[in-house]
Design a protein around this motif. Structure first.
Motif, PDB file in Angstrom:
ATOM      1  N   UNK A  88     -19.686 107.192 -34.327  1.00  0.00           N
ATOM      2  CA  UNK A  88     -18.847 106.353 -33.539  1.00  0.00           C
ATOM      3  C   UNK A  88     -19.427 104.788 -33.815  1.00  0.00           C
ATOM      4  N   UNK A  89     -20.383 104.423 -34.714  1.00  0.00           N
ATOM      5  CA  UNK A  89     -20.918 103.229 -34.607  1.00  0.00           C
ATOM      6  C   UNK A  89     -20.626 102.723 -36.195  1.00  0.00           C
ATOM      7  N   UNK A  90     -19.720 103.380 -37.015  1.00  0.00           N
ATOM      8  CA  UNK A  90     -19.713 103.074 -38.308  1.00  0.00           C
ATOM      9  C   UNK A  90     -18.372 102.378 -38.748  1.00  0.00           C
ATOM     10  N   UNK A  91     -17.254 102.656 -38.183  1.00  0.00           N
ATOM     11  CA  UNK A  91     -16.074 102.325 -38.737  1.00  0.00           C
ATOM     12  C   UNK A  91     -16.061 100.671 -38.677  1.00  0.00           C
ATOM     13  N   UNK A  92     -15.274 100.097 -39.788  1.00  0.00           N
ATOM     14  CA  UNK A  92     -15.166  98.774 -39.812  1.00  0.00           C
ATOM     15  C   UNK A  92     -13.915  98.310 -40.279  1.00  0.00           C
ATOM     16  N   UNK A  93     -13.589  97.148 -40.571  1.00  0.00           N
ATOM     17  CA  UNK A  93     -12.075  96.632 -41.057  1.00  0.00           C
ATOM     18  C   UNK A  93     -11.719  97.441 -42.262  1.00  0.00           C
ATOM     19  N   UNK A  94     -12.842  97.571 -43.171  1.00  0.00           N
ATOM     20  CA  UNK A  94     -12.891  98.055 -44.454  1.00  0.00           C
ATOM     21  C   UNK A  94     -12.134  99.678 -44.309  1.00  0.00           C
ATOM     22  N   UNK A 149      -7.533 104.537 -42.849  1.00  0.00           N
ATOM     23  CA  UNK A 149      -8.093 105.750 -43.359  1.00  0.00           C
ATOM     24  C   UNK A 149      -7.950 106.930 -42.161  1.00  0.00           C
ATOM     25  N   UNK A 150      -7.589 108.176 -42.462  1.00  0.00           N
ATOM     26  CA  UNK A 150      -7.763 109.226 -41.593  1.00  0.00           C
ATOM     27  C   UNK A 150      -9.140 109.697 -41.211  1.00  0.00           C
ATOM     28  N   UNK A 151      -9.699 109.655 -39.713  1.00  0.00           N
ATOM     29  CA  UNK A 151     -11.125 109.753 -39.792  1.00  0.00           C
ATOM     30  C   UNK A 151     -11.038 110.918 -38.236  1.00  0.00           C
ATOM     31  N   UNK A 152     -12.410 111.595 -38.550  1.00  0.00           N
ATOM     32  CA  UNK A 152     -12.470 112.764 -37.233  1.00  0.00           C
ATOM     33  C   UNK A 152     -13.682 112.173 -36.478  1.00  0.00           C
TER      34      UNK A 152
END
Ligand code: ASP
Length: 582
Positions: free
Chosen positions: A7-13, A17-20
């Motif tokens: 939960x701390x990882x996702x950025x604009x880059x 993307x599909x994520x879980x």
């Protein structure tokens, strides 16, 4: 797979993307046609969006049924946020949820899982596992782990071997009471939990291991003063074929490494001060040297006048509080009350204002001329605008009282900056200390500490004057480590025991194993132990150790979460051959 990212990882880059993700529901904001949920895990918070139009109304309904601290798994797409949040690393994105699975529900927590929580200390301790979800506690535990890793790394690279020593041992007198454990198989006999692995680490030196360390739990059944734990962790170390200098340099190395790696602070060499000097200049064997306010002794210039309070005192000593002349009379009276509190115990306080025009105004003007007072000012290093606070009485007591005042003033004036680090070696400790109550001497460090060379003879004539090869490492006014060069021959150890009041039989019964070992080629050796809990707290910029311990005990030595200590049932008592009459 529970999660593709944390939960701390996702950025604009990651956009599109599909994520879980899996985590805890931190907050829910429901706007009717759209709901946002903050999902939290150890790594941070990610905003989830449930949108009637972009996904489905069933999904939105599911979001509405979530509660705080539910454990959920979501699948969705990373999208750009309309209103960005610059305060969190994931603030530019959100996850448009396509599927949500409740992994576990949660009752409403008894306090808010926020940095500033509404929960008091007691409730947080009872639900410590929830407290650990809060950033300040979680971060402190992560910080502790980082410090311990650095300790292990440094010492291992320096050739130290980590050895585990037993927890079920025989009682060793190290000043505190032992926690004891009844032995079921040996009726009427008890183990003790170690106050420290002291004798074992010495035996490891006899065993030839040469450099030992251990990050180890120690147990002391003391009356708990504030911020003490009955079980605590030491970085315990011992080296063979060393003199005091070798130990100081090895562990200055460790401390420098930690300050550098953890705080980015580089300190060239640590200052050293003898115990006597520390007591004279700061009234304390663990002085905080980040600020001045050094003691000025006034006996020769304040006695032999008409002020009898000073004349009859063993020591007249004061400090200059910077800028203290701005205190009102009322504030000074309050300060006098403060030193007279039973916890400090002074009988009174003399003050002297150092005015901007170079004149002085004291509470004892009747007895002292301006010239006298200017001499006082010089002794205490008082500048114009300072306030001199002077105490008098029995030397040891007065020093402790003035030291308490010095620390209190520094605290109030904001001179104890937690991001400034001032280590200091205090060396040449007395070997023995007089117990005022019993009139007996006991070992100031422990009975295995060696006197300085050539001082053994003094033991009979002047026991209080014997100095030991014992040292403490002080950081910001806290003792973070202490150790000594040890006695390594049977004869000297026997002399020590005798002076500590052991009969030869008692010494043999308690320490026969050590004395025996000394007969089989014990090398010269010495060591040190650091209090890990306190070290970590200070490096973390705090002085309370509790938040750096995952499951601490409270001030009465209780674990309120698991409810320990607690009675055991009669069958268990019987099996242990224990009878308790309550
Ligand atoms: N065992 C000592 C203590 O716990 C430390 C040492 O002498 O190494 O204070």
């Amino acid at each position: 797979m529970y999660r593709s990212h944390n939960c701390g990882e996702l950025r604009e880059s990651h956009i599109s993307q599909g994520v879980t993700l899996s985590g805890w529901v931190h907050k829910i904001r429901d706007k009717g046609f759209v709901a946002w949920v903050d999902l939290r895990d150890r790594y941070g918070i990610t905003q989830l969006v449930f949108d009637e139009d972009r996904t489905s109304s069933e999904l939105l309904e599911q979001a509405r049924n979530l509660g705080r601290e539910f454990v959920v798994q979501v699948r969705g797409e990373v999208i750009e946020r309309a209103s960005k949040n610059p305060n969190i690393p994931t603030g530019n994105i959100e996850v448009l949820v396509e599927e949500v699975v409740v992994l576990n529900e949660s009752q409403t927590p008894p306090f808010t899982i926020e940095d500033e929580t509404d929960g008091g200390e007691d409730i947080r301790m009872k639900y410590r596992y929830l407290d650990i979800r809060r950033n300040p506690v979680k971060d402190s535990l992560i910080f502790r782990s980082k410090v311990t890793m650095e300790v292990r790394k440094y010492l291992s690279e320096e050739g130290f071997i980590e050895v585990e020593t037993p927890y079920l041992i025989k009682s060793t007198p190290e000043g505190a009471r032992d926690f004891v454990v009844p032995s079921r198989m040996n009726e009427g006999q008890f183990y003790a939990l170690p106050q420290s692995p002291q004798t074992f680490k010495q035996l490891l030196m006899v065993g030839g291991l040469d450099k030992y360390f251990q990050i180890v739990k120690c147990f002391r059944d003391e009356d708990l003063r504030a911020d003490r734990q009955p079980e605590f962790t030491q970085i315990d170390c011992e080296m063979a074929f060393v003199e005091q200098e070798d130990i100081l340099s090895a562990f200055e190395g460790l401390t420098k490494h930690l300050l550098h790696e953890i705080k980015g602070v580089d300190i060239e060499t640590f200052p050293r001060m003898t115990y006597d000097e520390a007591m004279k200049r700061y009234g304390n064997d663990k002085p905080d040297i980040r600020f001045g306010m050094e003691f000025g002794e006034l006996n020769d210039i304040a006695q032999h006048k008409a002020f009898n309070v000073f004349n009859s005192a063993e020591l007249v000593v004061g400090i200059a509080v910077p800028g203290g002349n701005s205190f009102t009379r009322k504030e000074i009276d309050k300060l006098t009350d403060w030193v007279k509190r039973p916890q400090v115990g002074a009988l009174g306080m003399v003050y002297c204002r150092s005015n901007d025009d170079g004149s002085f105004k004291s509470s004892v003007d009747k007895f002292y001329s301006q010239e006298d007072l200017s001499k006082w000012a010089e002794r205490m290093g008082a500048k114009a605008g300072d306030l001199m606070c002077i105490l008098s009485g029995e030397q040891n007591k007065v020093r402790a009282q003035l030291s308490a005042l010095r620390m209190e003033m520094a605290e109030r004036l904001g001179l104890r900056n937690p991001e400034e680090f001032a280590p200091l070696w205090v060396i040449d400790f007395p070997l023995l200390e007089l117990d005022e109550e019993t009139g007996h001497y006991h070992a100031m460090h422990h009975p295995f500490t060696s006197p300085k060379p050539g001082q053994l003879e003094l033991l009979d004539s002047e026991p209080g004057a014997v100095r030991a090869n014992a040292y403490d490492l002080v950081l910001n006014g806290n003792e973070i480590g202490g150790g000594s060069i040890r006695i390594h021959d049977k004869e000297t150890q026997a002399v020590m025991f005798k002076h500590l009041g052991f009969t030869p039989e008692e010494a043999k019964a308690q320490f026969g194993f050590l004395m025996d070992a000394f007969q089989y080629g014990a090398p010269p050796h010495g060591g040190i132990a650091f209090g890990l809990d306190r070290l970590v707290a200070i490096l973390g910029g705090q002085e309370t150790i509790r938040d750096f311990i995952a499951f601490p005990k409270n001030n009465s030595g209780r674990d309120v979460m698991i409810d320990a200590p607690s009675p055991i049932d009669s069958a268990q008592l019987k099996e242990l051959n224990l009878k308790i009459d309550l």
